[in-house]
Design a protein around this motif. Structure first.
Motif, PDB file in Angstrom:
ATOM      1  N   PHE A   1     -25.265  31.226  15.229  1.00  0.00           N
ATOM      2  CA  PHE A   1     -24.607  31.024  16.638  1.00  0.00           C
ATOM      3  C   PHE A   1     -25.768  30.919  17.648  1.00  0.00           C
TER       4      PHE A   1
ATOM      5  N   THR B   1     -22.816  32.575  22.212  1.00  0.00           N
ATOM      6  CA  THR B   1     -21.400  33.144  22.300  1.00  0.00           C
ATOM      7  C   THR B   1     -20.918  33.468  23.401  1.00  0.00           C
TER       8      THR B   1
ATOM      9  N   THR C   1     -21.277  28.707  24.446  1.00  0.00           N
ATOM     10  CA  THR C   1     -20.776  28.727  22.964  1.00  0.00           C
ATOM     11  C   THR C   1     -21.460  27.413  22.429  1.00  0.00           C
TER      12      THR C   1
ATOM     13  N   ILE D   1     -22.269  26.322  17.966  1.00  0.00           N
ATOM     14  CA  ILE D   1     -22.862  26.763  16.621  1.00  0.00           C
ATOM     15  C   ILE D   1     -23.915  25.593  15.861  1.00  0.00           C
TER      16      ILE D   1
ATOM     17  N   TYR E   1     -14.159  27.526  12.495  1.00  0.00           N
ATOM     18  CA  TYR E   1     -14.544  27.729  13.814  1.00  0.00           C
ATOM     19  C   TYR E   1     -13.389  27.291  15.077  1.00  0.00           C
TER      20      TYR E   1
ATOM     21  N   THR F   1     -16.099  35.180  19.623  1.00  0.00           N
ATOM     22  CA  THR F   1     -17.155  34.514  20.167  1.00  0.00           C
ATOM     23  C   THR F   1     -16.402  34.069  21.558  1.00  0.00           C
TER      24      THR F   1
END
Length: 254
Positions: free
Chosen positions: A5, A8, A36, A38, A167, A222
């Motif tokens: 991550f 977030t 946010t 990943i 996700y 998240t």
């Protein structure tokens, strides 16, 4: 496959500029949330989902040495603003970075970063290869990404399932047909903005209800606002199998 991550937080991040609330002034590092995003590392490929305004710092903080592709969920600023900083990877890798986005998002990128797409290529501008997403599964190396359409108020955007990992960010509603693509995931990531009702994002309770409906072994929340509360305090209220994600959290996925 490893998932990290990178951020977030919601569109303003946490702490929010000029805010003195208990979350924004918290000393807990888990309450410091960049926008946010990943990082996915697997099958000899390194992929980032979304490159928001914090992209440069996220790459430095996570010590990312190589980047093969960026996959975009949608065109909002907190998800695309850092695209220019792929230049460092262009230089180091001596080549363009693959960028995956649907046609609408590509049009937004061409407006936001018009200099990248001009016929005259100014020296040192980002180099990228555009790949258009049409809603069908696609591969980045040996990693297969299955797009999942969710609604961000009235804007259709994309979540993604890779192996047993799904996700989703910026969702408010998800159709039953799209939920079927998610079911069977071992690990689910989904947005949980705040406790109060919001027009375009799952609330805390809506995210939990969605997670319980999907029934993944583990769910991570998240895209979290400072309005949700402190990480430590909110974590104590969560059902078994559901956790708050935090910047720097790493998941190893088979």
């Amino acid at each position: 496959m490893r998932v990290t991550f990178l951020g977030t937080g919601t569109s303003q991040g946490v702490p929010v500029i000029a805010c003195g609330c208990e979350v924004c002034t918290s000393a807990d590092p888990r309450d410091k949330r960049l926008r946010t995003s990943i990082l996915i590392e697997g099958e000899q490929k390194v992929v980032v989902i979304d490159s928001g305004p914090d992209f440069r710092y996220q790459m430095l903080r996570a010590k990312v040495q190589r980047l093969d592709a960026i996959v975009f969920t949608h065109e909002h600023k907190d998800h695309v603003a850092g695209l220019d900083d792929i230049r460092a990877f262009n230089y180091k890798q001596r080549g363009a970075i693959d960028v995956y986005a649907d046609a609408r998002v590509q049009e937004a990128l061409k407006k936001e970063f018009h200099y990248i797409f001009r016929e005259f290529k100014y020296p040192g501008i980002p180099q990228l290869n555009l790949h258009t997403l049409y809603g069908d599964p696609f591969n980045i190396g040996k990693l297969t990404f299955t797009p999942i359409e969710v609604m961000h108020y009235k804007l259709p955007i994309l979540g993604f399932r890779i192996k047993d990992f799904t996700y989703i960010t910026d969702a408010k509603t998800i159709s039953e047909a799209e939920k079927e693509k998610i079911r069977g995931s071992r690990i689910l990531v989904v947005n949980a903005l705040q406790k109060e009702e919001h027009i375009s994002h799952f609330t805390f309770d809506e995210a939990i209800a969605f997670a319980l409906d999907i029934g993944a072994e583990k769910t991570y929340l998240t895209h979290i606002s400072h309005r949700l509360g402190k990480h430590a305090e909110i974590s104590e209220t969560l059902p078994a199998g559901i956790e708050l994600a935090y910047d720097g959290l790493e998941l190893d996925i088979g």
